[in-house]
Design an enzyme around this catalytic site. Structure first.
Site, PDB file in Angstrom:
ATOM      1  N   ARG A   1      -4.624  10.029   4.555  1.00  0.00           N
ATOM      2  CA  ARG A   1      -4.023  10.918   4.693  1.00  0.00           C
ATOM      3  C   ARG A   1      -2.246  11.488   3.584  1.00  0.00           C
ATOM      4  O   ARG A   1      -1.255  12.288   3.121  1.00  0.00           O
ATOM      5  CB  ARG A   1      -3.087  11.368   6.062  1.00  0.00           C
ATOM      6  CG  ARG A   1      -3.623  11.219   7.424  1.00  0.00           C
ATOM      7  CD  ARG A   1      -2.956  11.327   8.389  1.00  0.00           C
ATOM      8  NE  ARG A   1      -1.660  12.454   8.193  1.00  0.00           N
ATOM      9  CZ  ARG A   1      -1.334  13.505   8.506  1.00  0.00           C
ATOM     10  NH1 ARG A   1      -2.187  14.023   9.171  1.00  0.00           N
ATOM     11  NH2 ARG A   1       0.226  13.732   8.287  1.00  0.00           N
TER      12      ARG A   1
ATOM     13  N   ARG B   1       0.183  14.651  13.345  1.00  0.00           N
ATOM     14  CA  ARG B   1       1.194  13.814  11.918  1.00  0.00           C
ATOM     15  C   ARG B   1       1.260  15.685  11.391  1.00  0.00           C
ATOM     16  O   ARG B   1       0.068  16.172  10.048  1.00  0.00           O
ATOM     17  CB  ARG B   1       0.093  13.074  11.396  1.00  0.00           C
ATOM     18  CG  ARG B   1       0.274  11.616  12.259  1.00  0.00           C
ATOM     19  CD  ARG B   1      -0.219  10.985  11.727  1.00  0.00           C
ATOM     20  NE  ARG B   1       0.539  10.252  10.275  1.00  0.00           N
ATOM     21  CZ  ARG B   1       0.116   9.289   9.236  1.00  0.00           C
ATOM     22  NH1 ARG B   1      -1.606   8.806   9.420  1.00  0.00           N
ATOM     23  NH2 ARG B   1       0.743   9.114   8.050  1.00  0.00           N
TER      24      ARG B   1
ATOM     25  N   ARG C   1      -9.225  -0.238   4.170  1.00  0.00           N
ATOM     26  CA  ARG C   1      -8.640   0.728   4.124  1.00  0.00           C
ATOM     27  C   ARG C   1      -6.587   0.170   3.424  1.00  0.00           C
ATOM     28  O   ARG C   1      -6.604   0.895   2.610  1.00  0.00           O
ATOM     29  CB  ARG C   1      -8.134   1.816   4.675  1.00  0.00           C
ATOM     30  CG  ARG C   1      -8.657   2.814   4.795  1.00  0.00           C
ATOM     31  CD  ARG C   1      -8.819   3.791   5.643  1.00  0.00           C
ATOM     32  NE  ARG C   1      -7.324   4.619   5.647  1.00  0.00           N
ATOM     33  CZ  ARG C   1      -6.718   4.432   6.393  1.00  0.00           C
ATOM     34  NH1 ARG C   1      -7.114   4.556   8.081  1.00  0.00           N
ATOM     35  NH2 ARG C   1      -5.562   5.149   5.942  1.00  0.00           N
TER      36      ARG C   1
ATOM     37  N   ASP D   1       4.080   0.453  12.120  1.00  0.00           N
ATOM     38  CA  ASP D   1       2.937  -0.038  11.603  1.00  0.00           C
ATOM     39  C   ASP D   1       3.108  -1.483  11.442  1.00  0.00           C
ATOM     40  O   ASP D   1       1.651  -2.068  11.088  1.00  0.00           O
ATOM     41  CB  ASP D   1       3.255   0.187  10.064  1.00  0.00           C
ATOM     42  CG  ASP D   1       3.364   1.325   9.364  1.00  0.00           C
ATOM     43  OD1 ASP D   1       2.687   2.181   9.869  1.00  0.00           O
ATOM     44  OD2 ASP D   1       3.326   1.635   8.425  1.00  0.00           O
TER      45      ASP D   1
ATOM     46  N   CYS E   1      -5.584  12.426  13.097  1.00  0.00           N
ATOM     47  CA  CYS E   1      -5.064  11.542  12.964  1.00  0.00           C
ATOM     48  C   CYS E   1      -5.274  10.420  14.054  1.00  0.00           C
ATOM     49  O   CYS E   1      -4.716  11.111  15.636  1.00  0.00           O
ATOM     50  CB  CYS E   1      -4.109  11.693  11.853  1.00  0.00           C
ATOM     51  SG  CYS E   1      -3.557   9.616  11.598  1.00  0.00           S
TER      52      CYS E   1
ATOM     53  N   LYS F   1       1.274  -0.973   0.360  1.00  0.00           N
ATOM     54  CA  LYS F   1      -0.313  -0.349   0.195  1.00  0.00           C
ATOM     55  C   LYS F   1       0.937   1.709  -0.023  1.00  0.00           C
ATOM     56  O   LYS F   1       0.590   2.496  -0.813  1.00  0.00           O
ATOM     57  CB  LYS F   1      -1.106  -0.188   1.656  1.00  0.00           C
ATOM     58  CG  LYS F   1      -1.850   0.960   1.519  1.00  0.00           C
ATOM     59  CD  LYS F   1      -2.407   1.110   2.587  1.00  0.00           C
ATOM     60  CE  LYS F   1      -2.114   1.478   4.620  1.00  0.00           C
ATOM     61  NZ  LYS F   1      -1.422   3.048   4.211  1.00  0.00           N
ATOM     62  N   ASN F   2       2.209   1.404   0.956  1.00  0.00           N
ATOM     63  CA  ASN F   2       2.134   2.058   0.613  1.00  0.00           C
ATOM     64  C   ASN F   2       3.522   2.904   0.185  1.00  0.00           C
ATOM     65  O   ASN F   2       4.122   3.708  -0.021  1.00  0.00           O
ATOM     66  CB  ASN F   2       3.256   2.329   2.858  1.00  0.00           C
ATOM     67  CG  ASN F   2       1.950   2.878   3.695  1.00  0.00           C
ATOM     68  OD1 ASN F   2       1.459   3.353   3.162  1.00  0.00           O
ATOM     69  ND2 ASN F   2       2.011   2.506   4.400  1.00  0.00           N
TER      70      ASN F   2
HETATM   71  C1  EPZ Z   1       4.350   6.897   6.321  1.00  0.00           C
HETATM   72  O1  EPZ Z   1       3.591   7.789   6.705  1.00  0.00           O
HETATM   73  C2  EPZ Z   1       3.166   6.013   6.117  1.00  0.00           C
HETATM   74  N1  EPZ Z   1       1.920   5.805   5.279  1.00  0.00           N
HETATM   75  C3  EPZ Z   1       2.670   5.612   7.873  1.00  0.00           C
HETATM   76  O2  EPZ Z   1       1.898   4.319   7.273  1.00  0.00           O
HETATM   77  C4  EPZ Z   1       3.418   4.757   8.729  1.00  0.00           C
HETATM   78  O3  EPZ Z   1       3.283   5.293  10.127  1.00  0.00           O
HETATM   79  C5  EPZ Z   1       4.631   6.238   8.454  1.00  0.00           C
HETATM   80  O4  EPZ Z   1       5.058   6.634   7.410  1.00  0.00           O
HETATM   81  C6  EPZ Z   1       5.964   5.895   9.332  1.00  0.00           C
HETATM   82  O5  EPZ Z   1       6.732   4.742   8.883  1.00  0.00           O
HETATM   83  C7  EPZ Z   1       2.306   5.955   4.016  1.00  0.00           C
HETATM   84  O6  EPZ Z   1       3.740   6.310   3.556  1.00  0.00           O
HETATM   85  C8  EPZ Z   1       1.349   6.239   2.852  1.00  0.00           C
HETATM   86  P1  EPZ Z   1       6.369  10.196   8.798  1.00  0.00           P
HETATM   87  P2  EPZ Z   1       3.772   9.756   6.792  1.00  0.00           P
HETATM   88  O7  EPZ Z   1       6.223  11.559   8.059  1.00  0.00           O
HETATM   89  O8  EPZ Z   1       5.007   9.698   5.457  1.00  0.00           O
HETATM   90  C9  EPZ Z   1       6.513  13.539  11.684  1.00  0.00           C
HETATM   91  C10 EPZ Z   1       0.011   2.717   7.750  1.00  0.00           C
HETATM   92  O9  EPZ Z   1      -1.201   2.280   9.736  1.00  0.00           O
HETATM   93  N2  EPZ Z   1       6.884  14.245  10.719  1.00  0.00           N
HETATM   94  O10 EPZ Z   1       7.564   9.588   7.726  1.00  0.00           O
HETATM   95  O11 EPZ Z   1       2.748  10.316   6.716  1.00  0.00           O
HETATM   96  C11 EPZ Z   1       5.775  12.284  12.417  1.00  0.00           C
HETATM   97  O12 EPZ Z   1       4.465  13.203  13.115  1.00  0.00           O
HETATM   98  C12 EPZ Z   1       0.460   3.888   7.933  1.00  0.00           C
HETATM   99  O13 EPZ Z   1       0.305   2.308   6.616  1.00  0.00           O
HETATM  100  C13 EPZ Z   1       7.238  15.724  11.525  1.00  0.00           C
HETATM  101  O14 EPZ Z   1       7.427  16.151  12.671  1.00  0.00           O
HETATM  102  O15 EPZ Z   1       4.773   9.195   8.170  1.00  0.00           O
HETATM  103  C14 EPZ Z   1       5.939  11.056  12.480  1.00  0.00           C
HETATM  104  O16 EPZ Z   1       6.153  11.573  13.801  1.00  0.00           O
HETATM  105  C15 EPZ Z   1       0.763   4.576   9.231  1.00  0.00           C
HETATM  106  N3  EPZ Z   1       6.813  16.470  10.634  1.00  0.00           N
HETATM  107  C16 EPZ Z   1       7.397  10.835  11.804  1.00  0.00           C
HETATM  108  O17 EPZ Z   1       8.109  12.058  11.790  1.00  0.00           O
HETATM  109  C17 EPZ Z   1       6.872  16.394   9.254  1.00  0.00           C
HETATM  110  O18 EPZ Z   1       6.675  17.198   7.784  1.00  0.00           O
HETATM  111  C18 EPZ Z   1       7.513   9.904  10.823  1.00  0.00           C
HETATM  112  O19 EPZ Z   1       6.143  10.419  10.045  1.00  0.00           O
HETATM  113  C19 EPZ Z   1       6.146  14.820   8.474  1.00  0.00           C
HETATM  114  C20 EPZ Z   1       6.280  13.567   9.993  1.00  0.00           C
END
Ligand code: EPZ
Length: 467
Positions: free
Chosen positions: A93, A122, A409, A317, A117, A22-23
């Site tokens: 998202r 996030r 999803r 995840d 979320c 998916k991701n």
């Molecule tokens: C991706 O989300 C995945 N989604 C998530 O999978 C996964 O949990 C996550 O990466 C972490 O591996 C997709 O790929 C579609 P991040 P993403 O930006 O990219 C902080 C699932 O269940 N952060 O890597 O949105 C954030 O708050 C989903 O399949 C900032 O501070 O996650 C978090 O603590 C849920 N500022 C950390 O970084 C930003 O601008 C990692 O988030 C962006 C993120």
């Protein structure tokens, strides 16, 4: 709203098939907006999130065709639209992945902020910082990110945040930089396999990206991106979920396709619990790096401790699903999530099945219990739903897992996959009956509702340390 009725106690055995990631699929699909297309994809999972993104891409001028099951052809019909509407973005998202490609190819992007979320805060500040570093003029206006740049310019971009790098942020900046003038270096880039898969697909389109899978990605911008054919990598989170399903029910499964290099940390934790994992088949030319694993559950689940970290650490995840397994371990386990420190909504629901979990900030302590017993539970997000299904598979008696739309999803017909392994999972709908998603071969994207249940196995043997 659909729910699962799960009769626990069936050891899962037999072959299990892993769908495409998916991701990986979502940012790859969004990347078509940066190209002139077409983009032909195979191993695209049939998920509600995929259909949601197709709906959004449709409003942005992308036509979707479905040549066969899990195959997708995306054709860019017009490059005029640049607004990603709130009603479509709020459903998922990952819609934020359209921001970088839209801006880079169309010079303007207006994308609704994704909003709150259930797994914690996030923000998208790193996405915006990265695009600003490439020369975009960015403002937030009436709940939308408005980004403009006639042509982006290559630059050095640091994507480290308080919780590590950002996965979809790296996807956005990398895709945008592929069309920027000059050279971009992303420091503290996410190393996740899904980012590598997107980079590989962009390179197929004509991008010049190096350093994929490392924290330093170098991109030499090109004038245009063209057609590509790409096979999406297997879903490492789905694979790990199925492995845990075998572990928690005392079963043995042959699972394929898996990429062992994507599952090193998960494999390590599962082996610490006593699970045995061996490689059966070797890779083929058509699917390099992909193999079959035989996974055998431990007789007694040993406790273990881990911290969810960015790749190559244990993925956040899979934190909830591993926690479900450790609920039945013979001792105390400690689980910390350093990516999403508030991602523990599943703990209270697992307690309804008899688990003993105490939480202190980003850490949970799990006191293993002898057995779980069936109950009514309800999950607030995708992976928490999976954890509850896993726990229910091992519990004695019947469990009802509500709000299964979360599961649909991100897992392609998980109930069907589990039932083919001998589980007893019935999908019922409060109003409309069974409804797993369905690939609408030959036409346009729309989920259909034609669910079925594959009969489960015979003997009931709820997982307990005494059994
Ligand atoms: C991706 O989300 C995945 N989604 C998530 O999978 C996964 O949990 C996550 O990466 C972490 O591996 C997709 O790929 C579609 P991040 P993403 O930006 O990219 C902080 C699932 O269940 N952060 O890597 O949105 C954030 O708050 C989903 O399949 C900032 O501070 O996650 C978090 O603590 C849920 N500022 C950390 O970084 C930003 O601008 C990692 O988030 C962006 C993120």
């Amino acid at each position: 709203m659909d729910k699962f009725l799960i009769e626990g106690g069936q050891p899962l055995t037999g072959p299990a098939e892993v769908s495409g990631s998916k991701n990986a699929a979502l940012p790859i699909m969004a990347a078509v907006l940066a190209s002139d297309g077409p983009l032909e994809l195979t191993a695209v999972p049939d998920l509600d999130d995929v259909h949601s993104l197709l709906g959004l891409l449709g409003t942005l001028g992308v036509h979707a065709e479905f040549p066969a099951e899990n195959q997708l052809k995306l054709v860019v019909e017009t490059t005029r639209p640049h607004v990603a509407d709130y009603d479509l973005v709020r459903r998922m998202r990952a819609s934020i992945c359209v921001l970088g490609p839209l801006l880079a190819r169309r010079g303007r992007a207006c994308v609704s902020l994704p909003g709150g979320c259930n797994i914690g805060h996030r923000p998208i500040d790193l996405h915006l910082k990265g695009l600003a570093a490439l020369g975009a003029d960015i403002r937030v206006q009436q709940g939308y990110v408005v980004a403009e740049a006639e042509r982006l310019r290559g630059n050095s971009v640091f994507l480290g945040g308080p919780f590590g790098s950002t996965v979809t942020g790296t996807c956005n900046i990398m895709t945008a930089a592929a069309l920027a003038e000059g050279r971009t270096v992303i420091e503290a880039a996410a190393c996740e396999p899904e980012v590598v898969d997107l980079g590989d697909c962009l390179n197929q389109m004509g991008a010049r990206i190096q350093g994929l899978g490392t924290p330093r990605i170098e991109i030499e911008g090109v004038e245009r991106l063209g057609a590509a054919r790409h096979r999406v990598i297997p879903d490492r989170i789905e694979a790990a979920t199925l492995l845990i399903a075998a572990a928690i029910t005392g079963g043995q499964i042959d699972i394929s396709p898996v990429r062992p290099d994507h599952l090193v940390a998960v494999c390590e934790i599962l082996e610490q619990t006593g699970m045995r994992i061996e490689q059966l088949a070797t890779e083929t030319v058509s699917a390099p790096g992909q193999v079959t694993w035989r996974a055998t559950a431990p007789d007694v689940i040993a406790p273990t401790s881990f911290t969810a970290l960015p790749y190559p650490g244990v993925p956040t995840d899979i934190q909830a699903q591993l926690m479900a397994l450790l609920c039945l371990a013979d001792g105390i386990s400690v689980v910390t999530d350093k990516v999403f420190p508030d991602r523990f909504l599943h703990a209270a629901e697992l307690a309804r099945l008899g688990a003993r979990i105490t939480r202190d900030g980003p850490t949970a302590m799990i006191h293993g219990v002898e057995r779980l017993s069936g109950a009514n539970v309800m999950a607030g997000d995708l992976r928490a739903s999976a954890a509850l299904v896993l726990a229910a598979l091992a519990a004695s008696g019947t469990s009802t897992v509500r709000r299964i739309y979360h599961l649909d999803r991100g897992y392609q017909r998980l109930d069907g996959k589990l039932n083919r392994l001998g589980a007893d999972v019935i999908r019922t709908g409060d109003s409309r009956g069974p409804s797993p998603p369905h690939w609408d071969t030959g036409t346009t994207a729309r989920p259909d509702h034609s669910g079925h249940r594959v009969a489960g196995g015979q003997g009931k043997n709820p997982r307990s340390r005494s059994s």
